[in-house]
Structures are given as structure tokens and as C-alpha cells.
Write a protein that holds these residues in place. Structure first.
Motif, PDB file in Angstrom:
ATOM      1  N   HIS A 101      80.815  48.190  33.556  1.00  0.00           N
ATOM      2  CA  HIS A 101      81.079  48.275  32.124  1.00  0.00           C
ATOM      3  C   HIS A 101      82.342  47.462  31.848  1.00  0.00           C
ATOM      4  CE1 HIS A 101      84.390  51.433  32.248  1.00  0.00           C
ATOM      5  NE2 HIS A 101      84.086  51.206  33.508  1.00  0.00           N
ATOM      6  N   GLY A 102      82.752  47.399  30.596  1.00  0.00           N
ATOM      7  CA  GLY A 102      83.908  46.583  30.245  1.00  0.00           C
ATOM      8  C   GLY A 102      85.238  47.288  30.334  1.00  0.00           C
ATOM      9  N   GLY A 103      85.375  48.240  31.232  1.00  0.00           N
ATOM     10  CA  GLY A 103      86.634  48.955  31.399  1.00  0.00           C
ATOM     11  C   GLY A 103      87.648  48.147  32.185  1.00  0.00           C
ATOM     12  N   PRO A 104      88.874  48.052  31.699  1.00  0.00           N
ATOM     13  CA  PRO A 104      89.897  47.235  32.359  1.00  0.00           C
ATOM     14  C   PRO A 104      90.161  47.625  33.813  1.00  0.00           C
ATOM     15  CG  PRO A 104      90.670  47.961  30.209  1.00  0.00           C
ATOM     16  CD  PRO A 104      89.369  48.649  30.464  1.00  0.00           C
ATOM     17  N   THR A 105      90.175  48.915  34.106  1.00  0.00           N
ATOM     18  CA  THR A 105      90.491  49.336  35.472  1.00  0.00           C
ATOM     19  C   THR A 105      89.395  48.912  36.443  1.00  0.00           C
ATOM     20  OG1 THR A 105      91.770  51.197  34.632  1.00  0.00           O
ATOM     21  CG2 THR A 105      91.061  51.314  36.929  1.00  0.00           C
ATOM     22  N   THR A 106      88.142  49.104  36.068  1.00  0.00           N
ATOM     23  CA  THR A 106      87.031  48.719  36.944  1.00  0.00           C
ATOM     24  C   THR A 106      87.031  47.214  37.168  1.00  0.00           C
ATOM     25  OG1 THR A 106      85.775  50.568  36.009  1.00  0.00           O
ATOM     26  CG2 THR A 106      84.553  48.982  37.326  1.00  0.00           C
ATOM     27  N   ILE A 107      87.265  46.459  36.123  1.00  0.00           N
ATOM     28  CA  ILE A 107      87.314  44.996  36.241  1.00  0.00           C
ATOM     29  C   ILE A 107      88.474  44.596  37.157  1.00  0.00           C
ATOM     30  CG2 ILE A 107      87.792  42.869  34.961  1.00  0.00           C
ATOM     31  CD1 ILE A 107      86.215  44.201  32.595  1.00  0.00           C
ATOM     32  N   ALA A 108      89.651  45.183  36.956  1.00  0.00           N
ATOM     33  CA  ALA A 108      90.815  44.851  37.788  1.00  0.00           C
ATOM     34  C   ALA A 108      90.590  45.223  39.243  1.00  0.00           C
ATOM     35  CB  ALA A 108      92.067  45.547  37.248  1.00  0.00           C
ATOM     36  N   VAL A 154      79.791  41.764  34.061  1.00  0.00           N
ATOM     37  CA  VAL A 154      80.180  42.826  33.138  1.00  0.00           C
ATOM     38  C   VAL A 154      79.218  42.936  31.954  1.00  0.00           C
ATOM     39  CG1 VAL A 154      82.036  43.692  31.649  1.00  0.00           C
ATOM     40  CG2 VAL A 154      82.598  42.507  33.779  1.00  0.00           C
ATOM     41  N   VAL A 155      78.859  44.182  31.656  1.00  0.00           N
ATOM     42  CA  VAL A 155      78.087  44.528  30.463  1.00  0.00           C
ATOM     43  C   VAL A 155      78.961  45.493  29.675  1.00  0.00           C
ATOM     44  CG1 VAL A 155      75.980  45.591  29.555  1.00  0.00           C
ATOM     45  CG2 VAL A 155      75.901  44.299  31.713  1.00  0.00           C
ATOM     46  N   PRO A 156      79.579  45.031  28.591  1.00  0.00           N
ATOM     47  CA  PRO A 156      80.432  45.940  27.820  1.00  0.00           C
ATOM     48  C   PRO A 156      79.602  46.993  27.090  1.00  0.00           C
ATOM     49  CG  PRO A 156      80.344  43.783  26.770  1.00  0.00           C
ATOM     50  CD  PRO A 156      79.565  43.680  28.047  1.00  0.00           C
ATOM     51  N   ARG A 157      80.169  48.168  26.955  1.00  0.00           N
ATOM     52  CA  ARG A 157      79.518  49.233  26.194  1.00  0.00           C
ATOM     53  C   ARG A 157      79.507  48.854  24.707  1.00  0.00           C
ATOM     54  NH1 ARG A 157      79.548  54.581  28.258  1.00  0.00           N
ATOM     55  NH2 ARG A 157      80.148  54.702  30.454  1.00  0.00           N
ATOM     56  N   SER A 158      78.439  49.237  24.012  1.00  0.00           N
ATOM     57  CA  SER A 158      78.311  48.920  22.592  1.00  0.00           C
ATOM     58  C   SER A 158      78.403  50.182  21.735  1.00  0.00           C
ATOM     59  CB  SER A 158      76.956  48.245  22.336  1.00  0.00           C
ATOM     60  OG  SER A 158      76.711  48.146  20.946  1.00  0.00           O
ATOM     61  N   PRO A 159      79.290  50.193  20.749  1.00  0.00           N
ATOM     62  CA  PRO A 159      79.358  51.366  19.868  1.00  0.00           C
ATOM     63  C   PRO A 159      78.099  51.487  18.999  1.00  0.00           C
ATOM     64  CG  PRO A 159      80.759  49.627  19.021  1.00  0.00           C
ATOM     65  CD  PRO A 159      80.265  49.170  20.373  1.00  0.00           C
ATOM     66  N   ARG A 160      77.455  50.359  18.695  1.00  0.00           N
ATOM     67  CA  ARG A 160      76.247  50.380  17.872  1.00  0.00           C
ATOM     68  C   ARG A 160      75.090  51.099  18.571  1.00  0.00           C
ATOM     69  NH1 ARG A 160      78.959  46.195  17.715  1.00  0.00           N
ATOM     70  NH2 ARG A 160      77.821  44.928  19.200  1.00  0.00           N
ATOM     71  N   VAL A 196      83.053  54.636  21.372  1.00  0.00           N
ATOM     72  CA  VAL A 196      83.517  54.971  20.023  1.00  0.00           C
ATOM     73  C   VAL A 196      83.819  53.758  19.162  1.00  0.00           C
ATOM     74  CG1 VAL A 196      84.433  57.222  20.692  1.00  0.00           C
ATOM     75  CG2 VAL A 196      85.912  55.218  20.798  1.00  0.00           C
ATOM     76  N   ASP A 197      84.146  52.632  19.800  1.00  0.00           N
ATOM     77  CA  ASP A 197      84.458  51.422  19.040  1.00  0.00           C
ATOM     78  C   ASP A 197      84.102  50.195  19.893  1.00  0.00           C
ATOM     79  OD1 ASP A 197      86.551  50.996  20.884  1.00  0.00           O
ATOM     80  OD2 ASP A 197      88.055  51.859  19.560  1.00  0.00           O
ATOM     81  N   ASP A 198      84.439  49.029  19.361  1.00  0.00           N
ATOM     82  CA  ASP A 198      84.024  47.787  20.039  1.00  0.00           C
ATOM     83  C   ASP A 198      85.099  47.188  20.949  1.00  0.00           C
ATOM     84  OD1 ASP A 198      85.808  46.912  18.115  1.00  0.00           O
ATOM     85  OD2 ASP A 198      84.554  45.235  17.451  1.00  0.00           O
ATOM     86  N   HIS A 199      86.056  47.997  21.401  1.00  0.00           N
ATOM     87  CA  HIS A 199      87.148  47.428  22.197  1.00  0.00           C
ATOM     88  C   HIS A 199      86.648  46.791  23.498  1.00  0.00           C
ATOM     89  CE1 HIS A 199      87.050  51.355  24.284  1.00  0.00           C
ATOM     90  NE2 HIS A 199      87.617  50.721  25.289  1.00  0.00           N
ATOM     91  N   GLN A 200      85.620  47.337  24.131  1.00  0.00           N
ATOM     92  CA  GLN A 200      85.123  46.718  25.365  1.00  0.00           C
ATOM     93  C   GLN A 200      84.498  45.348  25.065  1.00  0.00           C
ATOM     94  OE1 GLN A 200      82.670  48.902  28.084  1.00  0.00           O
ATOM     95  NE2 GLN A 200      84.278  50.389  28.535  1.00  0.00           N
ATOM     96  N   GLU A 201      83.790  45.231  23.975  1.00  0.00           N
ATOM     97  CA  GLU A 201      83.184  43.944  23.610  1.00  0.00           C
ATOM     98  C   GLU A 201      84.270  42.895  23.340  1.00  0.00           C
ATOM     99  OE1 GLU A 201      79.072  45.506  21.553  1.00  0.00           O
ATOM    100  OE2 GLU A 201      80.916  45.563  20.365  1.00  0.00           O
ATOM    101  N   ARG A 202      85.314  43.296  22.596  1.00  0.00           N
ATOM    102  CA  ARG A 202      86.398  42.359  22.294  1.00  0.00           C
ATOM    103  C   ARG A 202      87.177  41.981  23.557  1.00  0.00           C
ATOM    104  NH1 ARG A 202      90.067  44.832  19.245  1.00  0.00           N
ATOM    105  NH2 ARG A 202      89.060  46.847  19.303  1.00  0.00           N
ATOM    106  N   PHE A 203      87.484  42.966  24.391  1.00  0.00           N
ATOM    107  CA  PHE A 203      88.209  42.738  25.637  1.00  0.00           C
ATOM    108  C   PHE A 203      87.416  41.792  26.550  1.00  0.00           C
ATOM    109  CE2 PHE A 203      89.147  44.355  30.036  1.00  0.00           C
ATOM    110  CZ  PHE A 203      90.451  43.890  30.120  1.00  0.00           C
TER     111      PHE A 203
END
Length: 184
Positions: free
Chosen positions: A77-84, A95-101, A106-113
Motif C-alpha cells: 500500500h502507499g504507507g510511508p513506513t512500508t515503502i521506507a 505500490v498500490v495506494p489506498r483509495s478513499p473513493r 479516509v482521504d487521498d494522502h496515499q495517492e498524493r504521496f
């Protein structure tokens, strides 16, 4: 990694929102014929367990990092810790970021990150299921193309910079307090 076995490790992280989409995509990849010696392990959190791949709801940190160290490919997922953690072990994560849609966060921070990291070449983003399968196959066929320089994660530099900023702020605050007249 033991012998010629190759491990594809998939992690959805520990968020309480299910991320069934990634689990299903990874399981569909695992269901295909990949030849001998390919193992797919999925940490699926609150999502339904995979049917074909080896599944674990949650893993202790030591188990998770041991699987990453053994992995030929990390999908997450798009979590910073897992990526690091993946990059720290010399792997360019898919990476497949989680989608709030889709109710995955809860929001699109993983998509933006992830968009920022992808623009810098720090991750390999998967656009959809077919692209994820293609990226995993490519990473297994050409491991060097999915390597990151181990230990080059900028976390240490960021922590040092943050510390410097805090020190500067505290020093400025002390100067301001020292220059104020004291009341009797």
C-alpha cells in the motif's frame, strides 16, 4: 533467500480499512503459473484472506521485516513506513495506494504521496490489476530493474534537518525571552 526460491511479499499495512482490491489482485497473480520456486505471501489485515497465496492477517514487525529481507519483490500500500522499509532493504517497491473513493482510507494522502514518490522514481506505481501483474513479472524476470540502493533512504537526513530546525526555533525563543523586560 533460500536456494532458488523467489518470494513476492505483499503488505496492505495495519490500517483498519480493508484493502481487498490489493489482496484480490495479488491472489489472482499467485493463481497463475509462475514456474517452480515462486512463493507469494500476503499480509491482508482486515481484508478477506487470499485463497491461493499464503495469507497472514497481521505480522509482528520482526516477521514482516524478515519477509521483506527475503523477498525478491515487495508489493505494498502507499504507507510511508512500508515503502521506507522496502527501500532500506534494497528493493524498489511496487505500490498500490489506498483509495478513499473505494472506502480503503479516509482521504487521498496515499495517492498524493505516491504520486510524488513515483515522480522521483522512488516507487513503481501499479495503475490497475493488469499493470500490477506486469510489474511483478518484470521484477522477477529482471531483479536489477527493481533494486533501490539499500540504506539510502533520506529518513536520517530528514530527522537531522528536523532536529536542526527545532534547535533553531528553541534558540530563537530563548533569545526573545532574554530580550524581554522582566516584570517585577
Amino acid at each position: 533467500m533460500s536456494g532458488s526460491a523467489r518470494l513476492v511479499f505483499v503488505s496492505v499495512g495495519t490500517d483498519h480499512h480493508p484493502f481487498a482490491r490489493l489482496v484480490e489482485w495479488a491472489d489472482a497473480w499467485a493463481a497463475k503459473e509462475h514456474g517452480p520456486g515462486v512463493r507469494c505471501v500476503v499480509q491482508h489485515g482486515r481484508s478477506p484472506a487470499p485463497r491461493v497465496a499464503e495469507g497472514h492477517a497481521y505480522l509482528e514487525h520482526g516477521e514482516l521485516t524478515a519477509l521483506m529481507a527475503e523477498a525478491s519483490v515487495v508489493v505494498c500500500h502507499g504507507g510511508p513506513t512500508t515503502i521506507a522499509e522496502s527501500r532500506r532493504r534494497g528493493l524498489l517497491p511496487i505500490v498500490v495506494p489506498r483509495s478513499p473513493r473505494l472506502g480503503e482510507h479516509v482521504d487521498d494522502h496515499q495517492e498524493r504521496f505516491c504520486a510524488r514518490l513515483a515522480a522521483s522514481g522512488l516507487i513503481a506505481p501499479a495503475r490497475d490489476e493488469a499493470h500490477l501483474h506486469e510489474l511483478i513479472d518484470r521484477a522477477l524476470a529482471d531483479p536489477e530493474a527493481f533494486r533501490a540502493e539499500a540504506g539510502t533512504d533520506s529518513t536520517a537526513a530528514a530527522v537531522r534537518r528536523f532536529g536542526d530546525l527545532v534547535d533553531d526555533l528553541l534558540a530563537a525563543r530563548a533569545v526573545r525571552r532574554g530580550s524581554r523586560p522582566r516584570s517585577a
